[in-house]
Write an enzyme that holds these catalytic residues in place. Structure first.
Site, mmCIF file in Angstrom:
data_model
loop_
_atom_site.group_PDB
_atom_site.id
_atom_site.type_symbol
_atom_site.label_atom_id
_atom_site.label_comp_id
_atom_site.label_asym_id
_atom_site.label_seq_id
_atom_site.Cartn_x
_atom_site.Cartn_y
_atom_site.Cartn_z
ATOM 1 N N ASP A 142 32.519 20.237 -58.068
ATOM 2 C CA ASP A 142 32.913 21.630 -57.953
ATOM 3 C C ASP A 142 33.798 21.824 -56.719
ATOM 4 O OD1 ASP A 142 32.577 24.380 -58.955
ATOM 5 O OD2 ASP A 142 31.563 24.734 -57.046
ATOM 6 N N GLU A 183 37.088 19.676 -60.396
ATOM 7 C CA GLU A 183 37.261 21.122 -60.640
ATOM 8 C C GLU A 183 38.399 21.587 -59.743
ATOM 9 O OE1 GLU A 183 37.686 24.729 -59.868
ATOM 10 O OE2 GLU A 183 35.815 24.519 -58.733
ATOM 11 N N ASP A 197 32.116 30.819 -64.934
ATOM 12 C CA ASP A 197 32.603 31.930 -64.105
ATOM 13 C C ASP A 197 33.546 32.863 -64.857
ATOM 14 O OD1 ASP A 197 31.254 31.390 -61.735
ATOM 15 O OD2 ASP A 197 32.800 30.033 -60.993
#
Length: 491
Positions: free
Chosen positions: A292, A339, A392
């Site tokens: 991430d 990511e 998200d």
């Protein structure tokens, strides 16, 4: 990254159906693995598996290594003779089958796990787990025992001797809280035993697990308390700067995460040993690890600790290539996804090319009317993972409904929308047919769900991470539909 085109589904464990308030690693997880096989999918992507913290977010975990006790399946414990069906049914697990009641989890889950612990007899497999996980488990178990002892206070508010980890204080509390330490060890043993069994079953169906590693742990975590030298903390172990991201697509004021920032120079001095250990452990849980906030490995956004928003932060350099080299040396042939969303400088792109880790292409970002977006499917390289959206984002149904008329018109023209085809279906087809080696779709998008099924909105307060799939939603008809599209698109 695989050279064979694959597809998979993003569904976190908490979102599985279950009669006990939250998705677990029990029967519904095995049934979902069967559904993936029947749907022709090769990947199951989940969010971080750690114990949730602030806002119930899996990205704010008390441990970068530990497992979330809420995901332990109670019926499996009953099958081991550690709980009774009556004990499992007695607590209030929430009033809605399509949402997690985290308050009910907090109140009722640990007392049941304690009952199971009281009936547990350790064996050789338990001792083997302690030996394998001891490098992180002992600090984590003590951290959780201390939090219970101090009524849930963050470690920054504990008495100074144990807050600063004075050796005599550590020894005293290990003796005082010995039973709590054993409880925490048992809980982690049960978590990882159940996870290993589930992953083994998925492998038997030729399904790989994609997991998620947050870049930063929160301040109130076992990782920061046990390793303060690895973070930018003052002499009182308070952060002067915290992590976040600048204003972007998701938030006009940026995102103020509040996590302490690594002391990257200190980490580089020992070859990023903590990170290598973390990634090796992740490699025992997942077949592919999504890192991430990858751009935070090239440079990070530092925000003054007292700031009310992330807008006033500043970029600072990270170790970049030295970090990638250390992970390569320490983790061998592990498979990663970067990511790489948000603002990407040329330096970030160069680091990703150096790492050769596939980035993410999100169709939610693709259809600006000028046609300039790099997220349009015809612009993808093979070494990429295409998503309709992430945890998200809005769901695909919600997002397409809220597109402007110009965006709608461009999307319909670009996708050569069939007369009887909906825009969400056309976007799914475009992602599935794209050149990207992997295509991952959140389960909400296959189910055609709207705003009610959104998992998270970045930068906003509580009330997220709650969505659950209803029993029977992952049915034979949906599996056949997904399988048909998968094979038509050569995955």
């Amino acid at each position: 990254m695989t050279t064979t085109k694959q597809s998979g589904i993003l569904l976190h464990i908490t979102s599985l159906p279950s009669p006990h308030g939250i998705g677990t690693m029990g029967r519904a997880a095995y049934e979902f693995a069967d559904f993936l096989r029947d749907a022709g999918q090769k990947c199951w992507q989940v969010l971080p598996l750690g114990p949730t913290g602030y806002g119930d977010s899996p990205y704010q975990s008390a441990s970068a290594f530990g497992g979330n006790p809420y995901l332990i399946d109670l019926d499996i414990l009953a099958g081991q003779g550690l709980l009774t069906p009556e004990e499992i049914a007695a607590p209030f697990w929430g009033s809605s089958p399509d949402a997690v009641d985290y308050g009910a989890m907090y109140e009722n889950r640990l007392p049941l796990l304690r009952k199971a612990f009281d009936r547990f007899t350790p064996g050789e497999d338990y001792q083997a787990f302690l030996a394998r996980a001891g490098f992180w488990l002992e600090d984590y178990a003590l951290f959780q025992a201390l939090k219970a002892h101090f009524s849930g206070l963050p470690w920054s508010q504990w008495p100074e001797d144990i807050r600063m980890r004075a050796p005599e204080a550590l020894s005293r509390y290990r003796t005082l809280l010995a039973e709590q330490l054993d409880l925490q060890r048992f809980v982690q043993f049960e978590f990882f035993t159940q996870w290993e069994a589930l992953r083994t079953y998925a492998h038997s169906l030729d399904i790989q697990i994609i997991g998620d590693v947050p870049l930063y742990p929160p301040l109130d975590s076992a990782d920061v308390w046990a390793n303060p030298q690895l973070f930018q903390l003052d002499s009182e172990r308070r952060p002067a700067w915290v992590a976040g991201v600048p204003p972007d697509y998701f938030s006009p004021e940026g995102q103020l995460w509040g996590n302490p920032i690594y002391d990257w120079e200190r980490m580089e001095a020992d070859g990023f040993a903590w990170w290598v250990s973390r990634m090796r452990w992740a490699g025992t849980l997942f077949d592919t690890v999504r890192i991430d906030h990858f751009r935070g490995l090239e440079s990070y956004w530092a925000v003054p600790a007292e700031a009310q928003s992330a807008a006033g932060g500043q970029w600072r350099p990270d170790p970049g290539r030295a970090f990638v080299d250390a992970i390569r040396r320490g983790c061998g042939s592990m498979d990663f996804i970067a990511e790489d969303l948000g603002f990407l400088s040329q330096e970030v792109r160069a680091l990703q090319e150096y790492a050769a880790w596939p980035g993410m292409k999100v169709l939610n970002f693709a259809f600006s009317p000028d046609g300039s977006s790099s997220y349009l499917p015809d612009k993808y390289e093979q070494n990429a993972v295409c998503y309709t959206g992430t945890h998200d984002n809005m769901t695909l149904a919600q997002w397409t409904a809220e597109l402007s008329p110009a965006e709608q018109a461009f999307a319909r023209e670009y996708l050569h929308l069939g007369e009887d085809e909906s825009l969400p279906d056309a976007i799914l087809r475009a992602g599935m047919a794209s050149p990207a080696a992997r295509f991952i779709c959140p389960m909400q998008d296959w189910l055609g769900l709207g705003a009610e099924a959104r998992m998270n909105t970045p930068g906003l307060g509580g009330g997220w991470w709650r969505w659950r799939m209803l029993p029977g939603a992952a049915n034979k008809a949906l599996a056949e539909r997904i399988n048909h599209m998968t094979h038509r698109c050569g995955r």
